[in-house]
Design a protein around this motif. Structure first.
Motif, PDB file in Angstrom:
ATOM      1  N   ARG A   1       0.844  -1.192   0.000  1.00  0.00           N
ATOM      2  CA  ARG A   1       0.000   0.000   0.000  1.00  0.00           C
ATOM      3  C   ARG A   1       0.879   1.241   0.000  1.00  0.00           C
ATOM      4  O   ARG A   1       1.788   1.383   0.827  1.00  0.00           O
ATOM      5  CB  ARG A   1      -0.915  -0.013   1.224  1.00  0.00           C
ATOM      6  CG  ARG A   1      -2.037   1.012   1.168  1.00  0.00           C
ATOM      7  CD  ARG A   1      -3.020   0.779   2.309  1.00  0.00           C
ATOM      8  NE  ARG A   1      -2.436   1.173   3.577  1.00  0.00           N
ATOM      9  CZ  ARG A   1      -2.826   2.234   4.297  1.00  0.00           C
ATOM     10  NH1 ARG A   1      -3.818   2.999   3.873  1.00  0.00           N
ATOM     11  NH2 ARG A   1      -2.254   2.519   5.432  1.00  0.00           N
ATOM     12  N   PRO A   2       0.670   2.182  -0.938  1.00  0.00           N
ATOM     13  CA  PRO A   2       1.582   3.319  -1.077  1.00  0.00           C
ATOM     14  C   PRO A   2       1.798   4.117   0.202  1.00  0.00           C
ATOM     15  O   PRO A   2       2.929   4.482   0.522  1.00  0.00           O
ATOM     16  CB  PRO A   2       0.919   4.159  -2.171  1.00  0.00           C
ATOM     17  CG  PRO A   2       0.151   3.178  -2.984  1.00  0.00           C
ATOM     18  CD  PRO A   2      -0.345   2.159  -2.005  1.00  0.00           C
ATOM     19  N   SER A   3       0.730   4.409   0.945  1.00  0.00           N
ATOM     20  CA  SER A   3       0.903   5.226   2.137  1.00  0.00           C
ATOM     21  C   SER A   3       1.795   4.557   3.168  1.00  0.00           C
ATOM     22  O   SER A   3       2.510   5.233   3.917  1.00  0.00           O
ATOM     23  CB  SER A   3      -0.456   5.568   2.754  1.00  0.00           C
ATOM     24  OG  SER A   3      -1.140   6.506   1.941  1.00  0.00           O
ATOM     25  N   ASP A   4       1.786   3.239   3.211  1.00  0.00           N
ATOM     26  CA  ASP A   4       2.673   2.526   4.131  1.00  0.00           C
ATOM     27  C   ASP A   4       4.135   2.701   3.710  1.00  0.00           C
ATOM     28  O   ASP A   4       5.014   2.865   4.556  1.00  0.00           O
ATOM     29  CB  ASP A   4       2.313   1.045   4.176  1.00  0.00           C
ATOM     30  CG  ASP A   4       0.946   0.787   4.778  1.00  0.00           C
ATOM     31  OD1 ASP A   4       0.449   1.654   5.534  1.00  0.00           O
ATOM     32  OD2 ASP A   4       0.360  -0.272   4.476  1.00  0.00           O
ATOM     33  N   VAL A   5       4.371   2.676   2.412  1.00  0.00           N
ATOM     34  CA  VAL A   5       5.730   2.877   1.901  1.00  0.00           C
ATOM     35  C   VAL A   5       6.220   4.276   2.235  1.00  0.00           C
ATOM     36  O   VAL A   5       7.336   4.473   2.740  1.00  0.00           O
ATOM     37  CB  VAL A   5       5.778   2.634   0.378  1.00  0.00           C
ATOM     38  CG1 VAL A   5       7.151   2.967  -0.178  1.00  0.00           C
ATOM     39  CG2 VAL A   5       5.401   1.191   0.063  1.00  0.00           C
ATOM     40  N   PHE A   6       5.388   5.285   1.971  1.00  0.00           N
ATOM     41  CA  PHE A   6       5.796   6.666   2.219  1.00  0.00           C
ATOM     42  C   PHE A   6       6.021   6.925   3.704  1.00  0.00           C
ATOM     43  O   PHE A   6       6.954   7.639   4.092  1.00  0.00           O
ATOM     44  CB  PHE A   6       4.746   7.628   1.669  1.00  0.00           C
ATOM     45  CG  PHE A   6       4.501   7.492   0.187  1.00  0.00           C
ATOM     46  CD1 PHE A   6       5.548   7.271  -0.689  1.00  0.00           C
ATOM     47  CD2 PHE A   6       3.209   7.564  -0.324  1.00  0.00           C
ATOM     48  CE1 PHE A   6       5.322   7.137  -2.055  1.00  0.00           C
ATOM     49  CE2 PHE A   6       2.980   7.431  -1.682  1.00  0.00           C
ATOM     50  CZ  PHE A   6       4.038   7.215  -2.548  1.00  0.00           C
ATOM     51  N   ALA A   7       5.180   6.345   4.551  1.00  0.00           N
ATOM     52  CA  ALA A   7       5.302   6.560   5.992  1.00  0.00           C
ATOM     53  C   ALA A   7       6.597   5.984   6.541  1.00  0.00           C
ATOM     54  O   ALA A   7       7.112   6.461   7.565  1.00  0.00           O
ATOM     55  CB  ALA A   7       4.101   5.954   6.714  1.00  0.00           C
ATOM     56  N   ALA A   8       7.135   4.969   5.867  1.00  0.00           N
ATOM     57  CA  ALA A   8       8.364   4.327   6.336  1.00  0.00           C
ATOM     58  C   ALA A   8       9.625   5.048   5.881  1.00  0.00           C
ATOM     59  O   ALA A   8      10.736   4.700   6.313  1.00  0.00           O
ATOM     60  CB  ALA A   8       8.395   2.881   5.854  1.00  0.00           C
ATOM     61  N   MET A   9       9.485   6.037   5.047  1.00  0.00           N
ATOM     62  CA  MET A   9      10.647   6.744   4.511  1.00  0.00           C
ATOM     63  C   MET A   9      11.051   7.889   5.442  1.00  0.00           C
ATOM     64  O   MET A   9      10.217   8.535   6.059  1.00  0.00           O
ATOM     65  CB  MET A   9      10.334   7.304   3.119  1.00  0.00           C
ATOM     66  CG  MET A   9      10.032   6.228   2.087  1.00  0.00           C
ATOM     67  SD  MET A   9       9.534   6.880   0.475  1.00  0.00           S
ATOM     68  CE  MET A   9      11.054   7.655  -0.089  1.00  0.00           C
TER      69      MET A   9
END
Length: 327
Positions: free
Chosen positions: A140-148
């Motif tokens: 899920r994109p938001s999970d990827v962005f939140a981990a950056m």
């Protein structure tokens, strides 16, 4: 529909699911649809319209829904990718055409790619500027962005909360746009040892890391005034709502997980653009994801705004590619 003379720039609005889409066209011949990214408008293609028209094409640059003179629906979910694809299809039909080549930059590249994926009957060729093609799927994109970014917040996550980025940008639209464009341009971007302008520090703002009091060589005061004037009139919510739909897009396109684009395709990126670095694996996967790729170009000393930073080079590449398609 009668096409305008090749040296005439024509503005019109056409009906679309958004309500209306404002577009600017020049020339006659095979249709080429030009789709801008964030935070721009049809004017970002000002160098390409006359060049494509002179080469024998009907070049049409749109204001994406939420921008410029196009309609700005209030609902956040009205800006999901499938809606933007339907706008693109409606523009082609409203212009009296059955098919088009589609060219996009930044978010416009994603719109162009998804349009080609979902409607290959309408979009027979696709060129992507700045952002390479990545097939639907993955986490899920938001999970990827939140981990950056660790303790810092990635700019996409920052943009996703309604009203938050608007509160930073809208009190000084011109100053914010000047800094944002400078931060991503090859001749003015921060150095590798400077804090990244793509992340927000705790309690900070995105603009805290923008270069101060300098414009890229390609962005003059008149061009900045024109860009700022549009967003001072419209606000930024329509433009920012694109970021607020990435998870909806992920769900909407789940049935196309891993799907390649099989049409003739083209990629142009700036060698200094962070998008090229972040998505290096996507570029490496082009033999599988873009089996119809005709050419891929990385422009030296160029940042994110490729068609404005290197207009002559981009025009030559586009004209050569489009002319080859017509043979």
């Amino acid at each position: 529909m009668t096409n305008p003379p090749a040296d005439t720039l024509v503005h019109r609005s056409v009906p679309a699911p958004a309500g209306r889409i404002h577009l600017v066209e020049q020339g006659s011949g095979p249709l080429v649809l030009l789709v801008h990214g964030f935070p721009e408008g049809w004017y970002s293609w000002r160098h390409q319209l006359p060049a494509l028209a002179a080469a024998g094409f009907r070049a049409v640059a749109v204001d994406v829904r939420g921008y410029g003179r196009s309609s700005r629906p209030e609902a956040v979910d009205a800006y999901r990718m499938v809606e933007l694809v339907e706008d693109a299809v409606a523009v082609v039909a409203a212009l009296g055409e059955r098919s088009a080549s589609i060219v996009g930059h930044d978010w416009g590249a994603s719109i162009a790619a998804t349009s080609a994926l979902l409607r290959p009957d309408v979009f027979h060729a696709v060129a992507l500027l700045g952002v390479p093609y990545s097939p639907p799927g993955g986490p899920r994109p938001s999970d990827v962005f939140a981990a950056m970014g660790g303790q810092e917040e990635f700019y996409v996550s920052y943009f996703q909360q309604p009203g938050r980025a608007e509160a930073e940008i809208e009190p000084d639209v011109r100053g914010w746009l000047a800094g944002f464009h400078a931060a991503l341009s090859g001749d003015t971007m921060p150095g590798p040892d400077d804090p990244s302008p793509y992340f927000v520090g705790p309690g900070g703002r995105l603009r805290d890391r923008f270069p101060a009091d300098r414009l890229p060589a390609w962005l003059g005061e008149p061009e900045l005034d024109r860009l700022a004037g549009e967003f001072e009139r419209t606000g930024l919510s329509g433009a920012l709502n694109r970021y607020r739909n990435v998870d909806r897009d992920w769900a909407d396109l789940a049935g196309h997980r891993g799907a390649p684009l099989t049409q003739p395709s083209l990629f142009i990126g700036g060698a200094l653009d962070a998008s090229v670095s972040w998505l290096a694996d996507a570029i490496a996967a082009f033999p599988d994801t873009l089996p119809g790729l005709v050419a891929s170009h990385l422009l030296d000393d160029c940042g994110h705004w490729v068609q404005q930073e290197r207009p002559d080079r981009v025009n030559r590449i586009l004209v050569d590619w489009l002319t080859g398609l017509a043979r």
